[in-house]
Design a protein around this motif. Sequence first.
Motif, PDB file in Angstrom:
ATOM      1  N   GLN B 140       4.423 -13.893 -20.135  1.00  0.00           N
ATOM      2  CA  GLN B 140       3.171 -13.466 -20.762  1.00  0.00           C
ATOM      3  C   GLN B 140       3.296 -12.018 -21.223  1.00  0.00           C
ATOM      4  O   GLN B 140       3.653 -11.146 -20.425  1.00  0.00           O
ATOM      5  CB  GLN B 140       2.022 -13.545 -19.738  1.00  0.00           C
ATOM      6  N   THR B 141       3.011 -11.779 -22.496  1.00  0.00           N
ATOM      7  CA  THR B 141       3.081 -10.399 -22.979  1.00  0.00           C
ATOM      8  C   THR B 141       1.687  -9.801 -23.080  1.00  0.00           C
ATOM      9  O   THR B 141       0.706 -10.490 -23.340  1.00  0.00           O
ATOM     10  CB  THR B 141       3.732 -10.309 -24.377  1.00  0.00           C
ATOM     11  N   GLY B 142       1.635  -8.480 -22.874  1.00  0.00           N
ATOM     12  CA  GLY B 142       0.386  -7.734 -22.992  1.00  0.00           C
ATOM     13  C   GLY B 142       0.118  -7.368 -24.445  1.00  0.00           C
ATOM     14  O   GLY B 142       0.581  -8.052 -25.361  1.00  0.00           O
ATOM     15  N   THR B 143      -0.610  -6.288 -24.635  1.00  0.00           N
ATOM     16  CA  THR B 143      -0.987  -5.857 -25.984  1.00  0.00           C
ATOM     17  C   THR B 143      -0.016  -4.771 -26.451  1.00  0.00           C
ATOM     18  O   THR B 143       0.018  -3.681 -25.868  1.00  0.00           O
ATOM     19  CB  THR B 143      -2.414  -5.259 -25.965  1.00  0.00           C
ATOM     20  N   PRO B 144       0.778  -5.056 -27.483  1.00  0.00           N
ATOM     21  CA  PRO B 144       1.773  -4.074 -27.906  1.00  0.00           C
ATOM     22  C   PRO B 144       1.135  -2.931 -28.693  1.00  0.00           C
ATOM     23  O   PRO B 144       0.059  -3.095 -29.271  1.00  0.00           O
ATOM     24  CB  PRO B 144       2.703  -4.879 -28.801  1.00  0.00           C
ATOM     25  N   PHE B 145       1.802  -1.787 -28.701  1.00  0.00           N
ATOM     26  CA  PHE B 145       1.314  -0.659 -29.502  1.00  0.00           C
ATOM     27  C   PHE B 145       2.473   0.267 -29.856  1.00  0.00           C
ATOM     28  O   PHE B 145       3.606   0.070 -29.396  1.00  0.00           O
ATOM     29  CB  PHE B 145       0.191   0.100 -28.774  1.00  0.00           C
ATOM     30  N   PHE B 146       2.165   1.262 -30.715  1.00  0.00           N
ATOM     31  CA  PHE B 146       3.165   2.197 -31.223  1.00  0.00           C
ATOM     32  C   PHE B 146       2.887   3.591 -30.665  1.00  0.00           C
ATOM     33  O   PHE B 146       1.739   4.043 -30.669  1.00  0.00           O
ATOM     34  CB  PHE B 146       3.100   2.228 -32.756  1.00  0.00           C
ATOM     35  N   VAL B 147       3.929   4.257 -30.173  1.00  0.00           N
ATOM     36  CA  VAL B 147       3.801   5.630 -29.674  1.00  0.00           C
ATOM     37  C   VAL B 147       4.480   6.578 -30.661  1.00  0.00           C
ATOM     38  O   VAL B 147       5.691   6.496 -30.872  1.00  0.00           O
ATOM     39  CB  VAL B 147       4.454   5.801 -28.284  1.00  0.00           C
ATOM     40  N   LYS B 148       3.680   7.454 -31.260  1.00  0.00           N
ATOM     41  CA  LYS B 148       4.245   8.438 -32.181  1.00  0.00           C
ATOM     42  C   LYS B 148       4.824   9.602 -31.377  1.00  0.00           C
ATOM     43  O   LYS B 148       4.185  10.083 -30.442  1.00  0.00           O
ATOM     44  CB  LYS B 148       3.143   8.935 -33.125  1.00  0.00           C
ATOM     45  N   ASN B 149       6.046  10.034 -31.741  1.00  0.00           N
ATOM     46  CA  ASN B 149       6.729  11.138 -31.052  1.00  0.00           C
ATOM     47  C   ASN B 149       6.954  10.854 -29.567  1.00  0.00           C
ATOM     48  O   ASN B 149       6.697  11.709 -28.716  1.00  0.00           O
ATOM     49  CB  ASN B 149       5.974  12.464 -31.227  1.00  0.00           C
TER      50      ASN B 149
END
Lengths: 454, 239
Positions: B140-149
């Motif tokens: 089961q995967t969670g909610t992906p997101f993008f981290v800048k820097n």
Amino acid sequence: MNLKCQVRGRVFQFRDLRELMAKANEVKSGDQLAGIAAEDAAERIAAKMVLSELTLSDIREHPLLPPEQDEISRLIEEGVDEEVYGEIRNWSVAGLREKLLESSCDAAEFSRIGRGLTSEMIAAAAKVMSNLDLIQAGGKAEVITRCNTSIGQRGVLAGRAQPNHPSDDLAGIRASLYEALSYGIGDAVIGINPVIDTADSVKNVLSLTKEVMERWDIPTQNCVLAHITTQIRAIHQGAPADLIFQSLAGTEAGNKAFGIDAALLDEADALARSQKGRTGPNYWYFETGQGSELSSESHYGIDQVTLESRCYGLARRYNPFMVNTVVGFIGPEYLYDSKQVIRAGLEDHFMGKLHGLPMGVDVCYTNHMQADQNDMDNLAVLLAAAGVNFIIGVPMADDCMLNYQSTSYHDIATVRETLGLRPAPEFERWLERMELMQDGKLTKRAGNPALFVY
Amino acid sequence: MEAFSDEAAKLTAELAGSTPARIGVGRCGTRPLTRTALQLRMDHAAAVDSVYGVVAPELLKEMGLFTVETLSGSKERYLRRPDLGRRLTDEGAALIREKCIMKPQVQVVVSDGLSAAATCANIRDVYPALLDSLAAYGLQTGTPFFVKNGRVACMDHIGEILQPDVLVMLIGERPGLVTAQSMSAYMGYRPRFGTLESDRNVISNIHARGTQPVEAGAHIGTMLAAMLEQKRSGTSLVL
């Protein structure tokens, strides 16, 4: 010991020598990262002013890292020529700078003074010097060393051939070495950074370079820059290593992070001396570079210039054949841009030479630094003007294994011709026999690696 | 340029073929030829641009990733202060608390790191292959997101907030001249503050001429499954 001054109505009070030494540095991102840099430009110069008035004995009597706590501090203390120190202990740092820059201070005087100094005193001198001071004073030394051949003579600019390959492929290393030789590069050493750190692989690369040296009767020395324990194993298995390599740090804890201590260096030193077939007496190739102690969290709040100087204090115990500060490899968190790299390169060269060391510089940068090849052109010329013993030769300056840029085979040849410098004498005679050089200039045959195919 | 014989040219080509090093390039006097010199500058330019580049908002939208930032603020501060890239801003931390599934089995995070170009070049291939692989293992995967820097160790801050069992961060590597598009996947079992580097596993060199992005996606799934099964990661993980 006075740690206070008043300039333009502002009072500058420094807590201790450690803080003063750090704040007296030119701007370095590594000192800022460590949280020890001067807070503004005026505080930086005020620190230099206060430091310039301390005496050499003030510095010696207030150790930044006490000898009881640190092996390198003990070795630096042991390395001081007490007779010379006794004569100069009351000099101020300003007085030391001015003495070194006097017209009457020649190579012999420069090196004699250096023998009476600790690494901290030498760092202090560098902090109150301008770039041109560092160039002129650094150029006074003539540090000649010998393994199979000699380098370091006045008027000589030697080059390390660095024919690395991303998988240690022997044919690829050989090809890149031929290119180096065809440009007259390789008189300092033929030195390869290995990918595979095993005794067998190191032995294979050493055997390859030795075979080429013997086939073409090339007067130079070889080395593989593996971990020291791997080199020792390879030598015990019969690998033909002329020089033994090791990276050095300026604290005992920093060296521990490299997996070494003085006992291990002493062991390797004894092994190097026992090997037959070289004239000697210099068998070590050391590398250093500002910032390594901070990156391994072994810096004790001491600035990176002083720690770099302490590396040289350790190095001089072993009378190395060559010492290379890999000045721009570490990245922008320690040296942010070309201005900082150029300053560091000149500081390191001067500090090493005042320690009596055969200093070379890997004039280099990474792709996330604010620097490019033009900056390396500049620093290479500045260092050559300062009498650097050697710089590094990489095909077109692009090291396809270590993923950074240095100086190229072309660059070393160009700096030599531009400033009237020559390869090491024995190597130049070989180049003449090979009809690759005449009167210090490359011939029409040069630049053709196919010449060496056999 | 100095001219050599045809035979020398043939031998030189053979030598050059044995190494990616820039050899057999010829010279004008002691200087390199113009095209060789400019090729080096172009390769360096691509590497620099990838450090200072940005990942297009359209691409992040297409991948279904929202963005949070680290304390770095600017790229310059990011380069000077690695420690700031290891912590999300308060706003970023609040946003992932608000938007993300808490305590997921697998948390996926994407970051530009030292090469935005690496994210741009590989994410369309790596990410779907990774999701396929996780689905195949029934994870089961969670909610992906993008981290800048982002820096690798901001995994630990994210781990503290979302408490995932395993976390994978797809991040741009320091660019070289051979490629400026190389990505790494750093993985860890229950990353939290104080996690050691030796507790992480990495698949590096993910780019078109290195580890193939699609294969990397599948391989990451296998490693994450192994971590969940063995309840550990890093040097002690048995593969």
